[in-house]
Design a protein around this motif. Structure first.
Motif, short mmCIF file in Angstrom:
data_model
loop_
_atom_site.label_atom_id
_atom_site.label_comp_id
_atom_site.label_asym_id
_atom_site.label_seq_id
_atom_site.Cartn_x
_atom_site.Cartn_y
_atom_site.Cartn_z
N ALA A 220 67.91 81.96 13.87
CA ALA A 220 69.21 82.61 14.10
C ALA A 220 69.25 83.39 15.40
N ASN A 221 68.76 82.81 16.46
CA ASN A 221 68.90 83.35 17.81
C ASN A 221 68.85 84.87 17.96
N GLY A 222 67.78 85.45 17.53
CA GLY A 222 67.60 86.88 17.77
C GLY A 222 68.28 87.80 16.78
N THR A 223 69.06 87.27 15.84
CA THR A 223 69.68 88.16 14.83
C THR A 223 68.58 88.77 13.98
N LEU A 224 68.67 90.10 13.79
CA LEU A 224 67.64 90.77 12.98
C LEU A 224 68.10 90.90 11.54
N ARG A 225 67.13 90.71 10.63
CA ARG A 225 67.43 90.87 9.20
C ARG A 225 66.55 92.01 8.69
N PRO A 226 67.12 92.91 7.86
CA PRO A 226 66.31 94.05 7.40
C PRO A 226 65.14 93.62 6.51
N VAL A 227 64.04 94.32 6.68
CA VAL A 227 62.87 94.15 5.79
C VAL A 227 63.06 95.14 4.65
N THR A 228 63.09 94.65 3.43
CA THR A 228 63.39 95.54 2.29
C THR A 228 62.19 95.72 1.35
N VAL A 229 61.00 95.38 1.86
CA VAL A 229 59.78 95.56 1.05
C VAL A 229 58.77 96.39 1.83
N ASP A 230 57.74 96.84 1.12
CA ASP A 230 56.65 97.57 1.76
C ASP A 230 55.81 96.66 2.63
N ASP A 231 55.25 97.24 3.70
CA ASP A 231 54.30 96.51 4.54
C ASP A 231 52.86 96.79 4.12
N ALA A 232 52.66 97.96 3.52
CA ALA A 232 51.30 98.34 3.09
C ALA A 232 51.41 99.27 1.89
N ALA A 233 50.39 99.25 1.05
CA ALA A 233 50.38 100.10 -0.15
C ALA A 233 48.98 100.68 -0.36
N PHE A 234 48.96 101.93 -0.81
CA PHE A 234 47.69 102.65 -1.01
C PHE A 234 47.74 103.30 -2.38
N VAL A 235 46.71 103.07 -3.18
CA VAL A 235 46.73 103.55 -4.56
C VAL A 235 45.42 104.27 -4.87
N LEU A 236 45.56 105.46 -5.44
CA LEU A 236 44.40 106.18 -5.99
C LEU A 236 44.56 106.08 -7.51
N ALA A 237 43.60 105.45 -8.17
CA ALA A 237 43.80 105.10 -9.58
C ALA A 237 42.71 105.69 -10.46
N GLU A 238 43.11 106.01 -11.70
CA GLU A 238 42.12 106.37 -12.71
C GLU A 238 42.30 105.41 -13.87
N PHE A 239 41.20 104.78 -14.28
CA PHE A 239 41.25 103.83 -15.38
C PHE A 239 41.13 104.58 -16.71
N GLY A 240 41.44 103.89 -17.82
CA GLY A 240 41.43 104.53 -19.14
C GLY A 240 40.12 105.22 -19.44
N SER A 241 39.00 104.63 -18.99
CA SER A 241 37.67 105.20 -19.26
C SER A 241 37.32 106.34 -18.32
N GLY A 242 38.18 106.62 -17.35
CA GLY A 242 37.89 107.69 -16.40
C GLY A 242 37.33 107.20 -15.08
N VAL A 243 37.03 105.90 -14.97
CA VAL A 243 36.54 105.34 -13.70
C VAL A 243 37.59 105.57 -12.62
N ILE A 244 37.12 105.94 -11.43
CA ILE A 244 38.03 106.21 -10.30
C ILE A 244 38.10 104.97 -9.41
N GLY A 245 39.31 104.65 -8.94
CA GLY A 245 39.45 103.48 -8.07
C GLY A 245 40.39 103.73 -6.92
N THR A 246 40.17 103.01 -5.82
CA THR A 246 41.14 103.00 -4.72
C THR A 246 41.49 101.55 -4.42
N ILE A 247 42.75 101.33 -4.15
CA ILE A 247 43.24 99.98 -3.86
C ILE A 247 44.18 100.07 -2.66
N GLU A 248 43.96 99.18 -1.69
CA GLU A 248 44.80 99.17 -0.49
C GLU A 248 45.23 97.73 -0.22
#
Ligand SMILES: NC(=O)c1ccc[n+]([C@@H]2O[C@H](COP(=O)([O-])OP(=O)(O)OC[C@H]3O[C@@H](n4cnc5c(N)ncnc54)[C@H](O)[C@@H]3O)[C@@H](O)[C@H]2O)c1
Length: 371
Positions: A220-248
Motif C-alpha cells: 500500500a505505497n507507504g500507508t502506515l497501519r497501526p500496530v495494536t499488539v505488544d512488541d515485547a513482554a516481561f513476566v516475573l512469575a511465581e508457580f503454585g509450589s513457590g518456584v520463582i520464574g522469569t519469562i521474556e
C-alpha cells in the motif's frame, strides 16, 4: 488441514513423515486442505502432498472420510473451527496460542472435555515439547535429578521486527492475533515452563511494551497501519509450589533469530537449552568431581533419548522439523489408543490464563519509583 502457509507446511511434513519414522497403528492420509484462495490452496495442496483443496473449512468438517481437523490458521479462527470440528466428532490438532482470549480458550477446553467423553480428542500444538532435548530435560526434572527446583528462566528472542520498515501483518493486529510477542512467543515459553516443572504459574507481575506503533501496510505505497499488539513482554512469575520464574518474549533482539532458551536451577543440579543449538542439553550435577565439575553438553541423539530410537544413529542430529513429525506421531498414537494427547486444550487454556493475567498486570501500570 485448515491453513497452508508456515505451520501448514510444517504440519504437512509431520503427517507425511510420521509413519516413516514411527511404527504407527494407523497411517495418516492427507485428504484435503482448506485455504482462502482457490489458486493458492490448490498450489499448496500439490506442493505439500494433499489430495484435494477447498476454500471453505466447513466442508472438511461435513465429510465422512475425514477424521482429524488440523488447524494451522491465525488464532482468531481457532475457536470457531475447533468447536465445530469437535462437535462434529472430529479429532482436533490446533495451533497455539489456543485462542485470542481466555473466554474463547475456556469454551474450547469445555468443548474438548465434552468430546473426550465420546472418545474424540483435542491437542494444542506446543511443538517444542517434542524437541528431544526438551523432553529429556523434563525427564531429568521429573526424576529428581535437579532436586528441588528453585529458578525457572526462559527467554524467547527473535529479531524480525527490529527493522522499522518491516511490513504490517495479521501478527501485528490484535483483532487477529490477540497479542504480539506475548501470545506468539511467550505462550511457548509459558507452556514449557509449566510442563518442564509440572506446576502452573499462580501469581505474576508483568510489563509489555511497543517499540514501533505503525508499520507499512503490505503493497500500500507507504500507508502506515497501526500496530495494536505488544512488541515485547516481561513476566516475573511465581508457580503454585513457590518456584520463582522469569519469562521474556521479544521480536526485537537483534541477531537472535529463534532463540527459545531456558535454564532451570534446582538444589542438586541445573539444565539449560537453546533452540538454536537444539541437539544439545546442558546438564550440571552438584555432586560432580571437585576440580572438574561443570556443565555437561549432552548430545541428545542417543537412542536412549526421547524420540531418538525412531531417528538416525547417534550423532546424526535432528532439526526444527523433526519435532512436527514427533508431534504427529504422538497425536496418532494417543488417538489410536483412546487416550488424551498432550498438551490438552485444558493445558493450553492454562497458558491462556497466564497470557490474560500478563495483560492485566501490565495494564495496571504500577512501578515502584527508585528514590
Ligand atoms: N508451533 C509453532 O511453533 C508455531 C510457529 C508459527 C506459528 N504458529 C501458530 O500457527 C498458526 C498459524 O500461523 P502461521 O505462521 O502458519 O501463519 P501464516 O500466516 O503463515 O498462515 C496462515 C494460513 O491460514 C490461512 N487462513 C487464514 N484464515 C483462514 C480461513 N478463514 N480459512 C482457511 N484458511 C485461512 C491463510 O491462507 C494461510 O494459509 C498461528 O496460530 C500461529 O501462532 C505456531
Amino acid at each position: 488441514m485448515v491453513g497452508h502457509a508456515f505451520m501448514g507446511a510444517a504440519h504437512s511434513h509431520g503427517w507425511r513423515n510420521a509413519g516413516r519414522a514411527f511404527d504407527l497403528p494407523l497411517e495418516p492420509r492427507l485428504v484435503a486442505v482448506a485455504g482462502t484462495s482457490a489458486e493458492r490452496t490448490a498450489a499448496a495442496a500439490r506442493r505439500l502432498g494433499w489430495e484435494e483443496s477447498l476454500t471453505d473449512w466447513r466442508e472438511l468438517i461435513e465429510r465422512d472420510d475425514i477424521d482429524v481437523i488440523d488447524i494451522c490458521t491465525p488464532s482468531d479462527t481457532h475457536r470457531e473451527i475447533a468447536v465445530a470440528a469437535l462437535q462434529a466428532g472430529k479429532h482436533v490438532l490446533c495451533e497455539k496460542p489456543l485462542a485470542n482470549s481466555l473466554d474463547e480458550a475456556e469454551e474450547m477446553a469445555a468443548a474438548a472435555r465434552s468430546a473426550a467423553e465420546r472418545g474424540i480428542w483435542a491437542m494444542c500444538g506446543f511443538t517444542y515439547r517434542r524437541q528431544p532435548a526438551v523432553a529429556l530435560a523434563r525427564e531429568l526434572i521429573q526424576d529428581g535429578r535437579l532436586g528441588e527446583v528453585r529458578h525457572v528462566r526462559l527467554v524467547y528472542l527473535q529479531d524480525w521486527l527490529s527493522d522499522e520498515s518491516a511490513e504490517h501483518s495479521w501478527r501485528l493486529d490484535a483483532s487477529r492475533s490477540g497479542s504480539g510477542a506475548l501470545g506468539d512467543l511467550g505462550s511457548h515459553a509459558i507452556d514449557l515452563a509449566q510442563w518442564l516443572i509440572g506446576d502452573d504459574v499462580a501469581r505474576l507481575s508483568a510489563r509489555t511494551t511497543v517499540f514501533v506503533d505503525a508499520r507499512p501496510a503490505p503493497g500500500a505505497n507507504g500507508t502506515l497501519r497501526p500496530v495494536t499488539v505488544d512488541d515485547a513482554a516481561f513476566v516475573l512469575a511465581e508457580f503454585g509450589s513457590g518456584v520463582i520464574g522469569t519469562i521474556e518474549a521479544t521480536r526485537y533482539a537483534l541477531g537472535r533469530k529463534n532463540a527459545l532458551r531456558f535454564e532451570i536451577n534446582g538444589s542438586k543440579g541445573s539444565v539449560a537449552w537453546d533452540l538454536e543449538r537444539n541437539n544439545e542439553l546442558e546438564f550440571y550435577e552438584a555432586d560432580g568431581q571437585p576440580g572438574t565439575a561443570g556443565f555437561t553438553r549432552v548430545l541428545t541423539t542417543d537412542p536412549s533419548h526421547p524420540y531418538l530410537a525412531n531417528w538416525w544413529p547417534a550423532g546424526h542430529t535432528l532439526g526444527y522439523d523433526h519435532a512436527f513429525v514427533n508431534q504427529a506421531a504422538d497425536f496418532v498414537n494417543a488417538v489410536a489408543a483412546g487416550v488424551q494427547p498432550e498438551p490438552s486444550f485444558d493445558a493450553a487454556a492454562s497458558v491462556q490464563r497466564v497470557l490474560a493475567t500478563v495483560a492485566t498486570s501490565s495494564g495496571s501500570g504500577t512501578w515502584e519509583v527508585v528514590a
